[in-house]
Design an enzyme around this catalytic site. Structure first.
Site, short mmCIF file in Angstrom:
data_model
loop_
_atom_site.label_atom_id
_atom_site.label_comp_id
_atom_site.label_asym_id
_atom_site.label_seq_id
_atom_site.Cartn_x
_atom_site.Cartn_y
_atom_site.Cartn_z
N HIS A 158 1.62 4.21 -2.91
CA HIS A 158 1.55 5.66 -2.74
C HIS A 158 2.74 6.32 -3.41
CE1 HIS A 158 -1.93 6.61 -0.38
NE2 HIS A 158 -1.57 5.91 0.68
N GLU A 206 -6.31 6.84 -1.21
CA GLU A 206 -6.26 5.64 -0.37
C GLU A 206 -6.86 4.44 -1.09
OE1 GLU A 206 -4.66 5.16 2.51
OE2 GLU A 206 -3.95 7.21 2.18
N HIS A 216 0.84 -1.20 0.00
CA HIS A 216 0.00 0.00 0.00
C HIS A 216 0.87 1.26 0.00
CE1 HIS A 216 -3.49 2.51 1.45
NE2 HIS A 216 -2.50 3.20 2.00
N GLU A 217 1.88 1.28 0.86
CA GLU A 217 2.75 2.46 0.96
C GLU A 217 3.64 2.61 -0.27
OE1 GLU A 217 2.07 4.56 3.09
OE2 GLU A 217 0.82 3.34 4.39
#
Length: 293
Positions: free
Chosen positions: A150, A223, A146-147
């Site tokens: 980003h 997100e 997830h990070e």
């Protein structure tokens, strides 16, 4: 208290630098000899403060994040967990087509993680001690994905750009409102009087709150994209499991100035939803399950 002090000092220093730049360029004096607004000068002044502040904050985001959270970058792994974290992030970064970011662990019993950095090839990915203790490795892998997503999506730069544009127009219109009130109500015909400064301050606060809903909307939107990216890098089941774990216990978000960077954000209902950095976890899980990742 230390975090708050560092945040205030950093922002005061940024504002001081930007005012000096505006003064050197002469755009801080945006009233002409007749007391009318030079809109071009005012727009440049607003741009310097609004966009400049946003991107200077982004430029020092890795440094400030480390200071505010106490994150320690893993250089030489001291144990098997740190070695595993580096391997996972390196593999995910390769899949995402970005350079290996710095990987850090920061103290804190909450389950959270964040990514920040000036660009996708010079980023920082950090996880909390609490996240490592309370999640399985499959779930931690999904959080890291997830990070990394980003970073690969360029979310930090885009968020800084959105924030900078919003700041620019808030500063611009608040000073126009202050000028009009100063002239029409307080009848001040030369320079700027107390009516301008009070009105401009109040207008900037009100417009800033209203305009921040745009920034929060984008923060929530990214997100969903990062969840999809984490599912692609680690697997949908792992990503769903990680989100469920985050919702399964009382959790804390990052300091206010970093809240948008974390994987977890405080939920809200009603009008509070407009000011949420993250969508509710239930909505994120539902959106992810609908996707054919």
């Amino acid at each position: 208290m230390k975090r708050v002090g560092l945040f205030l000092l950093t922002n005061l220093a940024i504002i001081a630098v930007l005012f000096i730049v505006a003064s050197i360029l002469g755009v801080d004096r945006y009233l002409d000899e007749h007391g009318a607004i030079n809109f071009q000068a005012l727009l440049i002044f607003s741009f310097i403060l609004g966009m400049g502040g946003s991107f200077i904050s982004l430029a020092i985001s890795k440094w400030s994040a480390k200071k505010m959270t106490g994150a320690q970058v893993i250089g030489q792994p001291r144990n098997e967990t740190e070695a595993w974290l580096l391997r996972v992030v390196e593999n995910q970064a390769r899949q995402a087509g970005i350079k290996m970011p710095e990987v850090a662990i920061y103290p804190g019993e909450e389950m959270n993680a964040f990514a920040t950095g000036m660009n996708k090839n010079n980023a920082l990915v950090a996880v909390s001690v609490g996240l490592l203790r309370n999640m399985s490795r499959d779930e931690v892998e999904a959080v890291l994905g997830h990070e990394v997503s980003h970073v690969a999506n360029g979310d930090m730069v885009t968020l800084a750009l959105v924030q900078g544009v919003v700041n620019t127009f808030v500063i611009f219109f608040s000073r126009i409102i202050g000028h009009l009130v100063d002239r029409l109500i307080f009848k001040n015909e030369s320079g700027h009087g107390i009516g301008f400064f009070v009105t401009a301050f109040i207008a900037q606060m009100v417009l800033g709150i209203l305009a921040s809903t745009i920034v929060f909307w984008f923060s929530r939107y990214r997100e969903f994209r990062a969840d999809e990216g984490g599912a692609r890098l680690a697997g949908k089941d792992k990503m769903v499991s990680a989100l469920r774990r985050l919702g399964g216990r009382r959790n804390e978000e990052l300091p206010d100035q970093m809240a948008a960077f974390g994987i977890f954000g405080r939920p809200g209902q009603g009008i509070k939803r407009l000011f949420m950095t993250h969508p509710p976890l239930e909505e994120r899980i539902e959106a992810l399950q609908r996707k054919a990742v």
